[in-house]
Design a protein around this motif. Structure first.
Motif, short mmCIF file in Angstrom:
data_model
loop_
_atom_site.label_atom_id
_atom_site.label_comp_id
_atom_site.label_asym_id
_atom_site.label_seq_id
_atom_site.Cartn_x
_atom_site.Cartn_y
_atom_site.Cartn_z
N GLU A 113 7.34 4.03 1.85
CA GLU A 113 7.56 4.26 3.28
C GLU A 113 8.28 3.03 3.83
N LYS B 92 0.81 -1.21 0.00
CA LYS B 92 0.00 0.00 0.00
C LYS B 92 0.85 1.26 0.00
N TYR B 93 1.92 1.25 0.79
CA TYR B 93 2.81 2.41 0.88
C TYR B 93 4.25 1.96 0.60
N SER C 59 0.03 3.39 9.88
CA SER C 59 0.23 4.66 9.18
C SER C 59 0.93 5.67 10.08
N ARG D 209 3.61 -1.31 4.32
CA ARG D 209 4.83 -0.54 4.08
C ARG D 209 5.96 -1.48 3.67
N ASP E 33 11.45 9.38 4.01
CA ASP E 33 10.71 8.15 3.74
C ASP E 33 11.06 7.03 4.71
#
Length: 551
Positions: A324, A320-321, A530, A378, A408
């Motif tokens: 990160e 999803k990220y 998150s 992540r 990041d």
């Protein structure tokens, strides 16, 4: 039964059988994955045994030991299906995407040097050490004046300046190790027993360079330094490595030195002064530097070579990220092999830090198995740093952000020496009230029915002594996992940074198992979150983080 009903019946039976088969296959896959979630101690032991073997010759940067080490690590990550995290291949190797180039200079001083102060002639290794990070084949102290500047600290926030009212440009300064808080044990002075960055030897050299000094001689005393003279000698003699800037490190301190306590007392006595008296006077912010009315002479001749060492980096990409990153790190290097008149001595560094390096491999294996079942949101990046033992060089290069920008980087879990003995009912926490990473540590530790135990030796300043500190200076919150000597009191005295740090079949590795499980929990939690952990204590680290998060 009608033909239509018959075929419907057969279809339903086939569908049920297919569904059952699908469930059985997936259950088997899940059960197999669950096994892969468990720590494989024989595998961890094998990693340590290989990395700490004589074949790897002490894992010295820029040696054949490095070549063997980085290939071993990259190959293991590749077998686990982690991908190399460097978008640009390094070198011709098929493993090049797993490497980050760390351009360095190797500086090898002539060991036959002598420090002359007045009528005293001091022997290298026995009485003092001296090295440089400047790219220069010859550096001389030619009758440089000698000044005692107490702790060598300039800290406006503590209203403390040992350099007030003294000009040390071009001079040699003698400074005390640690900071005044340790000597007084007064929490109102600096932070009392807990070392601040002002107490670290790295700061002493940095500040003296800013003041224009030509050389620094730090007085070694075992208690405030937190290690014996043998560690100073092994860490500051022989070939050393440094990153190189555009000016060939001209802004660095020309001579970085240490002094034995006995030699220091002789120097002060020769000046008609009492070292112990002046040391006590230096505990006051009203202390002013003292000129010792002696000159210093030293010629440091160096062999300089330029070469490239390597960090090893591998990642599990988030679903999803992906941009990160949770960082999991450990330095792969140790002191290599030293040649002596009686033969080669191999510093295998089994605990420090083959154990931590093996820990990253095992965490990668477990987390990849989990990721295959339920992908992390992540990304997780595994980094094995080079040249930690000579000044956090590999992590400093990584912190520059050429692979991943610091904005990041969510957080770093850093392993620098694991508890290779039995399980314990606690985990050590380095620093207190520094960042929210401490909250994640507390939560994960509670799940194991263990307790968080604050560093029993905060005066040692361990938070400033490993690779996570390079990232902390850039604002990235971190946790240090280190067990050097905590469960083995003999380790610091007889094994730390010595040839005796070897692999042993007697290790139970119980502590390794519980700590890997703990670190996997923290990493997994943050990889599916998150949240961006923040610094608690006001500091330059907190400011850097706030700037990054505002981008």
């Amino acid at each position: 039964m009608s033909p239509i009903l018959f075929f419907r019946f057969i279809g339903l039976r086939l569908k049920s059988l297919f569904t059952l088969s699908f469930l059985l296959i997936n259950f088997a896959v899940f059960a197999d994955s669950k096994e892969h979630f468990s720590v494989d101690l024989p595998l961890v032991a094998e990693h340590i045994k290989v990395l700490a073997s004589d074949k790897f010759a002490g894992r010295g940067p820029l040696t054949q030991g490095e070549a063997l080490t980085i290939e071993y690590l990259a190959t293991e990550y590749q077998k686990m299906e982690l991908v190399g995290a460097n978008p640009n291949r390094v070198g011709e190797s098929s493993l090049g995407h797993y490497y980050q180039a760390v351009p360095m200079a190797q500086i090898t001083p002539n060991p036959n040097i002598m420090l002359k102060i007045g009528d005293l002639s001091l022997q290298s290794g026995a009485d003092f050490t001296a090295r440089t990070e400047q790219i220069s084949e010859k550096i001389e102290l030619d009758n440089t004046p000698l000044v005692f500047v107490g702790y060598g600290i300039n800290a406006p926030e503590y209203n403390w300046n040992d350099y007030a009212n003294v000009d040390v440009k071009g001079k040699t300064v003698i400074v005390l190790v640690n900071d005044p808080g340790f000597a007084t044990q007064d929490p109102e002075i600096f932070t009392g027993n807990a070392m601040t960055y002002y107490g670290r030897w790295t700061y002493k050299y940095e500040e003296a360079a800013r003041q224009g000094a030509k050389a620094v001689l730090i007085v070694h005393e075992t208690a405030p330094a937190a290690y014996p003279w043998s560690v100073v000698e092994s860490s500051n003699t022989g070939s050393k490595y440094t990153l190189v800037d555009a000016s060939d490190n001209a802004s660095k301190l020309p001579i970085m030195g240490w002094l034995q306590l006995a030699a220091t007392e002789d120097i002060f006595e020769q000046s008609g002064l009492d070292y112990q008296v002046l040391k006590k006077q230096a505990l006051s912010k009203r202390f002013r530097a003292v000129t010792l009315k002696q000159n210093v002479n030293l010629t440091l001749k160096n062999e300089i070579s330029h070469a490239t060492s390597h960090n090893v980096i591998a990642k599990i990409e988030g679903s999803k990220y992906p941009n990160e990153y949770l960082l999991v790190g450990a330095h792969w290097d140790h002191f290599g092999t030293k040649k002596t008149p009686s033969g080669d001595i191999i510093y295998n560094g089994a605990v420090d830090n083959a154990s931590g390096t093996a820990g990253t491999l095992e965490m990668a294996r477990i987390l990849m198995a989990k990721h295959k079942v339920t992908p992390f949101e992540r990304s997780i990046l595994f980094i094995n740093f080079t040249a930690e033992e000579t000044g956090l060089i590999g992590s400093e290069q990584f912190s520059k952000g050429e692979i991943i920008a610091t904005q990041d980087m969510v957080a770093l879990v850093n392993i620098d020496g694991m508890n290779v003995l039995d399980e314990v009912d606690y985990i050590l926490q380095y620093g207190d009230g520094l960042s929210e990473m401490e909250d994640y540590l507390a939560a994960a530790t509670a799940k194991q029915n263990r307790k968080v135990k604050l560093d029993p030796r905060p005066q040692n300043g361990l938070f400033f002594r490993s690779d996570h500190f390079s990232m902390a200076k850039q604002g990235v919150p971190s946790l240090l996992f280190m067990s050097l000597g905590d469960t083995d009191p003999d380790y610091i005295a007889h094994k730390y940074h010595k040839a005796a740090d070897d692999y042993s079949t007697d290790w139970s590795l119980g502590g390794v198992k519980q700590d890997i499980e703990l670190m996997v929990d923290i990493t997994e939690t943050l990889a599916n979150s998150s949240e961006w952990p923040k610094w608690k204590m006001p500091s330059d680290f907190k400011t850097a983080r706030e700037v990054d998060l505002a981008k």
